[in-house]
Design a protein around this motif. Structure first.
Motif, PDB file in Angstrom:
ATOM      1  N   VAL A  79       0.835  -1.196   0.000  1.00  0.00           N
ATOM      2  CA  VAL A  79       0.000   0.000   0.000  1.00  0.00           C
ATOM      3  C   VAL A  79       0.873   1.251   0.000  1.00  0.00           C
ATOM      4  CG1 VAL A  79      -1.626   1.337   1.410  1.00  0.00           C
ATOM      5  CG2 VAL A  79      -1.998  -1.099   1.051  1.00  0.00           C
ATOM      6  N   ARG A  80       1.943   1.240   0.772  1.00  0.00           N
ATOM      7  CA  ARG A  80       2.847   2.405   0.797  1.00  0.00           C
ATOM      8  C   ARG A  80       3.539   2.606  -0.550  1.00  0.00           C
ATOM      9  NH1 ARG A  80       4.509   4.112   6.418  1.00  0.00           N
ATOM     10  NH2 ARG A  80       3.190   2.818   7.722  1.00  0.00           N
ATOM     11  N   GLU A  81       3.842   1.516  -1.247  1.00  0.00           N
ATOM     12  CA  GLU A  81       4.505   1.616  -2.556  1.00  0.00           C
ATOM     13  C   GLU A  81       3.584   2.205  -3.611  1.00  0.00           C
ATOM     14  OE1 GLU A  81       6.044  -2.145  -3.793  1.00  0.00           O
ATOM     15  OE2 GLU A  81       7.332  -2.346  -2.037  1.00  0.00           O
ATOM     16  N   VAL A  82       2.337   1.737  -3.664  1.00  0.00           N
ATOM     17  CA  VAL A  82       1.431   2.165  -4.730  1.00  0.00           C
ATOM     18  C   VAL A  82       0.723   3.477  -4.431  1.00  0.00           C
ATOM     19  CG1 VAL A  82       1.035  -0.185  -5.526  1.00  0.00           C
ATOM     20  CG2 VAL A  82      -0.546   0.834  -3.878  1.00  0.00           C
ATOM     21  N   THR A 115      -6.632  -7.686  -3.705  1.00  0.00           N
ATOM     22  CA  THR A 115      -7.617  -8.064  -4.710  1.00  0.00           C
ATOM     23  C   THR A 115      -8.515  -6.911  -5.138  1.00  0.00           C
ATOM     24  OG1 THR A 115      -9.126  -8.780  -2.973  1.00  0.00           O
ATOM     25  CG2 THR A 115      -7.698 -10.455  -3.939  1.00  0.00           C
ATOM     26  N   GLU A 116      -8.653  -5.895  -4.291  1.00  0.00           N
ATOM     27  CA  GLU A 116      -9.598  -4.830  -4.615  1.00  0.00           C
ATOM     28  C   GLU A 116      -9.118  -3.515  -4.008  1.00  0.00           C
ATOM     29  OE1 GLU A 116     -14.349  -3.872  -3.930  1.00  0.00           O
ATOM     30  OE2 GLU A 116     -13.483  -5.705  -3.143  1.00  0.00           O
ATOM     31  N   TYR A 117      -9.364  -2.423  -4.733  1.00  0.00           N
ATOM     32  CA  TYR A 117      -9.019  -1.087  -4.254  1.00  0.00           C
ATOM     33  C   TYR A 117     -10.235  -0.193  -4.425  1.00  0.00           C
ATOM     34  CZ  TYR A 117      -7.167   3.661  -4.439  1.00  0.00           C
ATOM     35  OH  TYR A 117      -6.947   4.991  -4.239  1.00  0.00           O
ATOM     36  N   LYS A 118     -10.626   0.505  -3.354  1.00  0.00           N
ATOM     37  CA  LYS A 118     -11.732   1.451  -3.421  1.00  0.00           C
ATOM     38  C   LYS A 118     -11.222   2.825  -2.994  1.00  0.00           C
ATOM     39  CE  LYS A 118     -15.437  -1.787  -2.358  1.00  0.00           C
ATOM     40  NZ  LYS A 118     -16.506  -2.133  -1.419  1.00  0.00           N
ATOM     41  N   ALA A 119     -11.192   3.740  -3.940  1.00  0.00           N
ATOM     42  CA  ALA A 119     -10.766   5.104  -3.643  1.00  0.00           C
ATOM     43  C   ALA A 119     -11.928   5.873  -3.035  1.00  0.00           C
ATOM     44  CB  ALA A 119     -10.287   5.794  -4.908  1.00  0.00           C
ATOM     45  N   ASP A 169      -8.773  -7.866   9.423  1.00  0.00           N
ATOM     46  CA  ASP A 169      -8.702  -9.188   8.823  1.00  0.00           C
ATOM     47  C   ASP A 169      -9.247  -9.136   7.397  1.00  0.00           C
ATOM     48  OD1 ASP A 169      -7.988 -11.870   8.996  1.00  0.00           O
ATOM     49  OD2 ASP A 169     -10.058 -12.468   9.376  1.00  0.00           O
ATOM     50  N   GLY A 170      -8.358  -9.085   6.421  1.00  0.00           N
ATOM     51  CA  GLY A 170      -8.752  -9.087   5.026  1.00  0.00           C
ATOM     52  C   GLY A 170      -8.962  -7.714   4.427  1.00  0.00           C
ATOM     53  N   GLU A 171      -8.713  -6.650   5.202  1.00  0.00           N
ATOM     54  CA  GLU A 171      -8.953  -5.302   4.693  1.00  0.00           C
ATOM     55  C   GLU A 171      -7.927  -4.333   5.269  1.00  0.00           C
ATOM     56  OE1 GLU A 171     -12.592  -2.055   4.401  1.00  0.00           O
ATOM     57  OE2 GLU A 171     -12.857  -3.876   5.563  1.00  0.00           O
ATOM     58  N   VAL A 172      -7.523  -3.394   4.430  1.00  0.00           N
ATOM     59  CA  VAL A 172      -6.620  -2.324   4.845  1.00  0.00           C
ATOM     60  C   VAL A 172      -7.344  -1.014   4.598  1.00  0.00           C
ATOM     61  CG1 VAL A 172      -4.415  -1.195   4.447  1.00  0.00           C
ATOM     62  CG2 VAL A 172      -4.582  -3.657   4.228  1.00  0.00           C
ATOM     63  N   GLU A 173      -7.415  -0.160   5.630  1.00  0.00           N
ATOM     64  CA  GLU A 173      -8.076   1.131   5.507  1.00  0.00           C
ATOM     65  C   GLU A 173      -7.044   2.222   5.711  1.00  0.00           C
ATOM     66  OE1 GLU A 173     -11.509   2.797   8.073  1.00  0.00           O
ATOM     67  OE2 GLU A 173     -12.331   1.335   6.664  1.00  0.00           O
ATOM     68  N   ALA A 187     -13.170   9.787   5.776  1.00  0.00           N
ATOM     69  CA  ALA A 187     -12.650   9.680   4.416  1.00  0.00           C
ATOM     70  C   ALA A 187     -11.444   8.754   4.417  1.00  0.00           C
ATOM     71  CB  ALA A 187     -12.271  11.047   3.887  1.00  0.00           C
ATOM     72  N   ALA A 188     -11.544   7.651   3.677  1.00  0.00           N
ATOM     73  CA  ALA A 188     -10.449   6.681   3.655  1.00  0.00           C
ATOM     74  C   ALA A 188     -10.490   5.863   2.375  1.00  0.00           C
ATOM     75  CB  ALA A 188     -10.547   5.756   4.861  1.00  0.00           C
ATOM     76  N   ASP A 189      -9.306   5.571   1.877  1.00  0.00           N
ATOM     77  CA  ASP A 189      -9.176   4.610   0.784  1.00  0.00           C
ATOM     78  C   ASP A 189      -9.112   3.223   1.419  1.00  0.00           C
ATOM     79  OD1 ASP A 189      -9.059   6.693  -0.996  1.00  0.00           O
ATOM     80  OD2 ASP A 189      -6.882   6.641  -1.200  1.00  0.00           O
ATOM     81  N   SER A 190      -9.619   2.225   0.718  1.00  0.00           N
ATOM     82  CA  SER A 190      -9.581   0.882   1.296  1.00  0.00           C
ATOM     83  C   SER A 190      -9.078  -0.136   0.277  1.00  0.00           C
ATOM     84  CB  SER A 190     -10.962   0.473   1.817  1.00  0.00           C
ATOM     85  OG  SER A 190     -11.879   0.373   0.759  1.00  0.00           O
ATOM     86  N   TYR A 191      -8.381  -1.096   0.790  1.00  0.00           N
ATOM     87  CA  TYR A 191      -7.838  -2.200  -0.005  1.00  0.00           C
ATOM     88  C   TYR A 191      -8.327  -3.495   0.614  1.00  0.00           C
ATOM     89  CZ  TYR A 191      -4.386   1.221  -1.655  1.00  0.00           C
ATOM     90  OH  TYR A 191      -3.767   2.313  -2.188  1.00  0.00           O
TER      91      TYR A 191
END
Length: 128
Positions: A14-17, A58-62, A29-33, A44-48
């Motif tokens: 996440v830090r790289e992209v 597997t998924e990115y939500k801006a 568990d299974g999600e990065v906010e 306001a948060a992006d989530s992976y």
């Protein structure tokens, strides 16, 4: 759980992209906010999302692509808690609440003075 093994890898990905340097990254568990920095909507948060077994994202939500009602709910929550303007608005909210809480007390004081205060002054004035 096996998903904890991949948390560090997912955070480094996440830090790289990411385009910006995020102040904090929350891993569930299974999600990065990734909350967006700045005053305003604190939700306001992006989530992976990532696969728990392999650690692949597997998924990115801006946040900028979120639905309008989600953004509006976040702003309403921020205004409600006083977080949209930082410390200054929280201090203003506290002062407004204290002022509002003092109104019934001052109302009772004025009522008491009008109802019984004049009788005391009249009685004390006639004795002199």
């Amino acid at each position: 759980p096996a998903s904890h093994i991949y948390w560090e890898e997912v955070v480094s990905y996440v830090r790289e992209v990411s385009e910006a340097d995020y102040p904090e990254i929350t891993v569930k568990d299974g999600e990065v906010e990734v909350p967006l920095a700045g005053l305003g909507n604190i939700r306001a948060a992006d989530s992976y999302r990532f696969d728990k077994k392999t650690g692949q994202v597997t998924e990115y939500k801006a946040y900028r692509e979120a639905k309008r009602d989600k953004k509006l709910r976040g702003w309403i929550y921020s205004v409600h808690t006083g977080a949209w303007g930082g410390l200054f608005t929280r201090i203003c909210y506290v002062l407004a609440a204290l002022f509002g809480a003092s109104l019934p007390l001052t109302g009772y004081y004025i009522f008491y003075q009008r109802k019984w205060g004049k009788k005391r002054k009249a009685k004390s004035g006639s004795k002199a």
